[in-house]
Write a protein that holds these residues in place. Sequence first.
Motif, PDB file in Angstrom:
ATOM      1  N   GLY A 116      42.364  37.601  48.849  1.00  0.00           N
ATOM      2  CA  GLY A 116      43.634  38.274  48.648  1.00  0.00           C
ATOM      3  C   GLY A 116      44.782  37.332  48.949  1.00  0.00           C
ATOM      4  O   GLY A 116      44.578  36.195  49.370  1.00  0.00           O
ATOM      5  N   THR A 117      45.980  37.835  48.750  1.00  0.00           N
ATOM      6  CA  THR A 117      47.161  36.994  48.929  1.00  0.00           C
ATOM      7  C   THR A 117      47.856  37.218  50.263  1.00  0.00           C
ATOM      8  O   THR A 117      48.762  36.476  50.609  1.00  0.00           O
ATOM      9  CB  THR A 117      48.173  37.254  47.793  1.00  0.00           C
ATOM     10  OG1 THR A 117      48.484  38.651  47.766  1.00  0.00           O
ATOM     11  CG2 THR A 117      47.601  36.829  46.450  1.00  0.00           C
ATOM     12  N   SER A 118      47.430  38.207  51.010  1.00  0.00           N
ATOM     13  CA  SER A 118      48.070  38.499  52.290  1.00  0.00           C
ATOM     14  C   SER A 118      47.289  37.885  53.439  1.00  0.00           C
ATOM     15  O   SER A 118      46.057  37.923  53.458  1.00  0.00           O
ATOM     16  CB  SER A 118      48.171  40.007  52.502  1.00  0.00           C
ATOM     17  OG  SER A 118      48.761  40.281  53.750  1.00  0.00           O
ATOM     18  N   ASP A 175      46.047  42.103  57.498  1.00  0.00           N
ATOM     19  CA  ASP A 175      45.489  43.327  56.941  1.00  0.00           C
ATOM     20  C   ASP A 175      46.480  44.482  57.086  1.00  0.00           C
ATOM     21  O   ASP A 175      47.601  44.293  57.558  1.00  0.00           O
ATOM     22  CB  ASP A 175      44.123  43.648  57.569  1.00  0.00           C
ATOM     23  CG  ASP A 175      44.188  43.988  59.046  1.00  0.00           C
ATOM     24  OD1 ASP A 175      45.298  44.226  59.579  1.00  0.00           O
ATOM     25  OD2 ASP A 175      43.109  44.033  59.684  1.00  0.00           O
ATOM     26  N   ARG A 222      39.203  47.712  43.848  1.00  0.00           N
ATOM     27  CA  ARG A 222      39.967  46.543  43.390  1.00  0.00           C
ATOM     28  C   ARG A 222      40.843  45.994  44.503  1.00  0.00           C
ATOM     29  O   ARG A 222      41.080  44.796  44.596  1.00  0.00           O
ATOM     30  CB  ARG A 222      40.807  46.890  42.174  1.00  0.00           C
ATOM     31  CG  ARG A 222      39.978  46.954  40.920  1.00  0.00           C
ATOM     32  CD  ARG A 222      40.821  46.708  39.690  1.00  0.00           C
ATOM     33  NE  ARG A 222      39.967  46.752  38.529  1.00  0.00           N
ATOM     34  CZ  ARG A 222      39.754  47.836  37.791  1.00  0.00           C
ATOM     35  NH1 ARG A 222      40.345  48.960  38.086  1.00  0.00           N
ATOM     36  NH2 ARG A 222      38.949  47.778  36.746  1.00  0.00           N
ATOM     37  N   LYS A 223      41.322  46.897  45.366  1.00  0.00           N
ATOM     38  CA  LYS A 223      42.136  46.450  46.488  1.00  0.00           C
ATOM     39  C   LYS A 223      41.265  45.711  47.508  1.00  0.00           C
ATOM     40  O   LYS A 223      41.671  44.697  48.070  1.00  0.00           O
ATOM     41  CB  LYS A 223      42.821  47.641  47.163  1.00  0.00           C
ATOM     42  CG  LYS A 223      43.742  47.235  48.284  1.00  0.00           C
ATOM     43  CD  LYS A 223      44.426  48.432  48.908  1.00  0.00           C
ATOM     44  CE  LYS A 223      45.294  47.948  50.048  1.00  0.00           C
ATOM     45  NZ  LYS A 223      45.820  49.042  50.840  1.00  0.00           N
ATOM     46  N   PRO A 252      39.745  41.930  45.437  1.00  0.00           N
ATOM     47  CA  PRO A 252      40.624  41.406  44.386  1.00  0.00           C
ATOM     48  C   PRO A 252      40.035  40.156  43.739  1.00  0.00           C
ATOM     49  O   PRO A 252      39.445  39.314  44.406  1.00  0.00           O
ATOM     50  CB  PRO A 252      41.917  41.087  45.134  1.00  0.00           C
ATOM     51  CG  PRO A 252      41.481  40.815  46.533  1.00  0.00           C
ATOM     52  CD  PRO A 252      40.298  41.721  46.771  1.00  0.00           C
ATOM     53  N   PHE A 303      41.456  32.295  46.145  1.00  0.00           N
ATOM     54  CA  PHE A 303      42.448  32.338  47.213  1.00  0.00           C
ATOM     55  C   PHE A 303      42.279  31.182  48.198  1.00  0.00           C
ATOM     56  O   PHE A 303      42.897  31.171  49.261  1.00  0.00           O
ATOM     57  CB  PHE A 303      42.365  33.687  47.939  1.00  0.00           C
ATOM     58  CG  PHE A 303      42.465  34.848  46.984  1.00  0.00           C
ATOM     59  CD1 PHE A 303      43.687  35.209  46.450  1.00  0.00           C
ATOM     60  CD2 PHE A 303      41.327  35.527  46.588  1.00  0.00           C
ATOM     61  CE1 PHE A 303      43.787  36.262  45.542  1.00  0.00           C
ATOM     62  CE2 PHE A 303      41.414  36.581  45.680  1.00  0.00           C
ATOM     63  CZ  PHE A 303      42.634  36.953  45.158  1.00  0.00           C
TER      64      PHE A 303
END
Length: 182
Positions: free
Chosen positions: A89-91, A94, A147-148, A151, A155
């Motif tokens: 992910g991009t974050s 969490d 999907r969340k 993803p 990355f």
Amino acid sequence: MNVLVAHASRAGATAGIAERIAATISSSGHEAVAREVAHAGDPSGYDAVVLGSAVYMGHWLKQAKAYAEQHRHALSSRPVWLFSSGPIGTSRVDDRGHDLLEVTAPQELPDLVEALRPRDHHVFFGALDPTKLSLAHRALRRLPTGRKLLPEGDFRDWQDVERWAAEIATQLSAAAREESRP
């Protein structure tokens, strides 16, 4: 110095990290080779070892844990570094505000640290190629929450990988200079 970068990878993202680590260490003047743990062999022939695994469901892959256990004596008697790859992910945090690189460390890390006495452990972001997922994970990705959770994308932070590998190379160079002193 002669360095083994042994790794366990399910879909290739961790193998890519291991290869970049080996290339960075090699570009610093050491001999480094990346090998899948199944083909890495006895680490006794190396001056240092970097051992890594993909993390799934909070754990290193079985073959990486087995390699660490089988070669525990050889690994603990030379410089060793550990790495894990997993969060996607991009974050960096969490939903609860926790740093993903901290909360995704493998559950067996305390045992690995006790047994192998590594100089460091580093967690890297991974990658997800949906075509390489199991049937169950592909089904999960069809759900909106799936999907969340899973993803698609690469990355991996190559600058972070290279920076960490360069730190290893620096430590190896310092150790080699120390050994060559009369």
